[in-house]
Design a protein around this motif. Structure first.
Motif, mmCIF file in Angstrom:
data_model
loop_
_atom_site.group_PDB
_atom_site.id
_atom_site.type_symbol
_atom_site.label_atom_id
_atom_site.label_comp_id
_atom_site.label_asym_id
_atom_site.label_seq_id
_atom_site.Cartn_x
_atom_site.Cartn_y
_atom_site.Cartn_z
ATOM 1 N N VAL A 77 0.839 -1.205 0.000
ATOM 2 C CA VAL A 77 0.000 0.000 0.000
ATOM 3 C C VAL A 77 0.872 1.253 0.000
ATOM 4 N N TYR A 78 1.854 1.259 0.876
ATOM 5 C CA TYR A 78 2.749 2.417 1.005
ATOM 6 C C TYR A 78 3.495 2.685 -0.305
ATOM 7 N N ASN A 79 4.149 1.656 -0.843
ATOM 8 C CA ASN A 79 4.973 1.825 -2.045
ATOM 9 C C ASN A 79 4.154 2.265 -3.255
ATOM 10 N N LYS A 80 2.917 1.801 -3.320
ATOM 11 C CA LYS A 80 2.110 2.095 -4.506
ATOM 12 C C LYS A 80 1.535 3.507 -4.496
ATOM 13 N N PHE A 81 1.148 3.995 -3.314
ATOM 14 C CA PHE A 81 0.356 5.226 -3.265
ATOM 15 C C PHE A 81 1.024 6.438 -2.633
ATOM 16 N N TYR A 82 2.108 6.258 -1.879
ATOM 17 C CA TYR A 82 2.525 7.363 -1.014
ATOM 18 C C TYR A 82 2.915 8.635 -1.776
#
Length: 580
Positions: free
Chosen positions: A91-96
């Motif tokens: 989640v972090y890597n995709k959206f941050y």
């Protein structure tokens, strides 16, 4: 593994045992609706983040393997997986980088305008919730000072940015919270730690909740279900997705705008009895749904080209907007079209594109006919894409490429766009663009007729030939008006003279073609050729065959009169031979 007639009974028994062993070792997850399909793609991203080993065949499935519309996942691998850790990491890597927090922490401006822009974000209760969870009193104090202080907000703003940037754990959790608040709440409510308040009509993150622990608690229930998988034969209820026998534990009310809460609205079901229950495995897949979408900052998009899992993955890979921030939607559609044409399937199929904005889902279908137009006129579309907005009047500009593409998507004619462009002042680049649009319109006409009559012919090239002959006829008249041999070699003064002599006629012809007035169009053409003691070209006999053929010939002729340059070598060469 297929059983053949030549196999011995012993071999068949061995194969049956092998199949049973594989079923005991692996979960089989099949594609379904668009949200579930997005979940499958997102789940695979979590597996890849966890460095799961992908198999190469049905006999070599390893940790996971997909073929056709089926994903196989090793149960033991899943039971040993720290799903919560890799889920949050994915989640972090995709959206941050597309979050408000990222803009705040990486902005070079700390002035009043920046503060005004990010003010509402810094007042979110979510930030305090995360601070409480991490027991970080310092950030709570900074945020409290920011909200209470009306005079020194710039100083407080800088302190907040500096503190978060120097605290990796806090920054990580704030990013995750920002992502769930802005992205996941578009798709979910009441999943994991996302809660829905009917009174406030807003999504929020539950107070004092540990993100990792919340996801882990849910995944532990999934692990329990996996262990007991196949032992629920006595249950009467079935998962609506995979049809596994289940208890009535999980319904689909967590899906925003899609799911129905059976406790609130039973009238949506037959005999008032809900059957919208799912198993824990499908619930886990749905939890990954946002990860399957293409992130467009203010929008999320999913291409449901579900021929296979591999096709879905290829269609929904990340899209780079670096060079086209102003027109993301059409950058996406261009890339989607490029990907589907690159799939090299035996035949083109319609593509379902789902866009999620702040309010609702938008369902668009790029039809097979539209894809055929795009595939056949890739060169023309590429040339048109070089033009951005064109001034029609002081108050009215049009994005030529965008409008042309919208016409294709909706299988609309290009005549109105051609008419608007012909009315503007003479511009050779625009005129050549109109010819490209005209060729796209010819392709649309041909594909429609071929599909309607269910037969293939060479009608498209015939129409291109007619357009070239009409264009050439107009081009020759333009040159003869000023005593030249060819309008292609006219200098600027000669072009200006030709435009002045033809301006009135061209204006009338444009309107006659647009209103399909053949009689007045031909009347003006007759006077033009009679006045110059020339024979009327036979190409004009074709204007009475159909309205579309009249508009193809009429617009091509007008482009010739206006001094356009026709660059279709095949038509040019074919017709030069005919002329000789």
């Amino acid at each position: 593994m297929t059983k053949t007639k030549k196999s011995s009974q012993h071999e068949l028994n061995l194969e049956d045992n092998q199949n049973n062993n594989l079923e005991e070792e692996y979960l089989e997850i099949n594609l379904d609706t668009f949200l579930f399909n997005a979940g499958v793609i997102g789940f695979i991203e979590v597996l890849e983040e966890a460095k799961a080993s992908k198999g190469e065949s049905l006999e070599d499935r390893k940790d996971f393997y997909y073929e056709g519309q089926t994903l196989y996942v090793n149960k033991q691998f899943l039971l040993n997986l720290d799903f919560s850790k890799y889920y949050l990491k994915t989640v972090y890597n995709k959206f941050y980088k597309n979050t408000t927090l990222y803009q705040i922490l990486n902005t070079n401006k700390k002035d009043s305008e920046s503060i005004k822009k990010y003010n509402s974000f810094l007042k979110r209760k979510t930030l305090i919730t995360i601070a409480d969870t991490l027991k970080d009193n310092k950030i709570k104090e900074l945020l409290s000072n920011y909200q209470d202080n009306k005079d020194n907000k710039e100083i407080n703003f800088k302190e907040i940015v500096l503190y978060i940037n120097n605290n990796e754990k806090l920054k990580y959790y704030l990013y995750i919270a920002n992502i769930f608040y802005d992205k996941f709440s578009l798709i979910f409510y009441n999943m994991y730690f996302l809660k829905y308040s009917s009174r406030q009509k807003t999504h929020k993150i539950e107070e004092n909740i540990d993100l990792y622990k919340s996801i882990n608690n849910n995944f532990n229930l999934t692990k329990k279900y996996i262990i007991e998988y196949g032992k629920n034969n006595l249950q009467k209820n079935k998962c609506i997705i995979c049809e596994s026998k289940i208890k009535k534990e999980l319904n689909m009310n967590f899906l925003f705008e899609i799911g129905v809460d059976p406790n609130k609205k039973q009238s949506a079901y037959w005999n008032l009895q809900s059957d919208m229950f799912i198993c824990h495995i499908c619930y886990m897949i749905y939890s990954c749904t946002p990860l399957g979408f293409i992130d467009m900052s203010n929008l999320m998009l999913f291409v449901n080209q579900n021929d296979s899992i591999e096709t879905l993955i290829n269609m929904n890979e990340k899209i780079d907007f670096i060079n086209n921030e102003d027109n993301k939607t059409y950058t996406v559609y261009n890339e989607i079209i490029r990907r589907i044409l690159a799939e090299k399937t035996k035949e083109l199929k319609s593509i379902q594109v789902i866009v999620r904005d702040k309010n609702h889902y938008l369902f668009n279908t790029i039809g097979k006919d539209s894809l055929q137009i795009i595939e056949s006129r890739k060169k023309e579309l590429k040339n048109i894409s070089k033009i951005k907005s064109v001034k029609i009047t002081d108050a009215y500009w049009i994005d030529v490429y965008k409008e042309c593409l919208e016409n294709i998507f909706n299988f609309r004619n290009q005549w109105n766009l051609i008419f608007k462009l012909l009315k503007i002042e003479d511009n050779k680049f625009i005129l050549n663009t109109i010819f490209n649009i005209l060729k796209i319109q010819i392709a649309k006409n041909t594909i429609f007729l071929n599909n309607k009559t269910l037969k293939e012919d060479n009608n498209m090239q015939k129409q291109f030939d007619l357009a070239y002959i009409a264009y050439k006829s107009g081009n020759e008249i333009r040159a003869k008006l000023i005593g030249a041999n060819s309008s292609a070699n006219l200098n600027s003064e000669q072009n200006k003279e030709a435009d002045n002599k033809l301006r009135g006629l061209v204006y009338q012809l444009i309107n006659y073609v647009h209103t399909s007035n053949r009689d007045l169009f031909l009347s003006n053409i007759t006077r033009l050729y009679a006045g110059m003691n020339l024979s009327i070209p036979s190409i004009f006999l074709n204007i009475f065959k159909s309205d579309d053929e009249f508009k193809v010939i009429g617009n091509a002729y007008i482009l010739g009169l206006k001094g356009s340059f026709y660059d279709d070598d095949s038509s040019k060469n074919n017709n030069d031979k005919k002329d000789n």
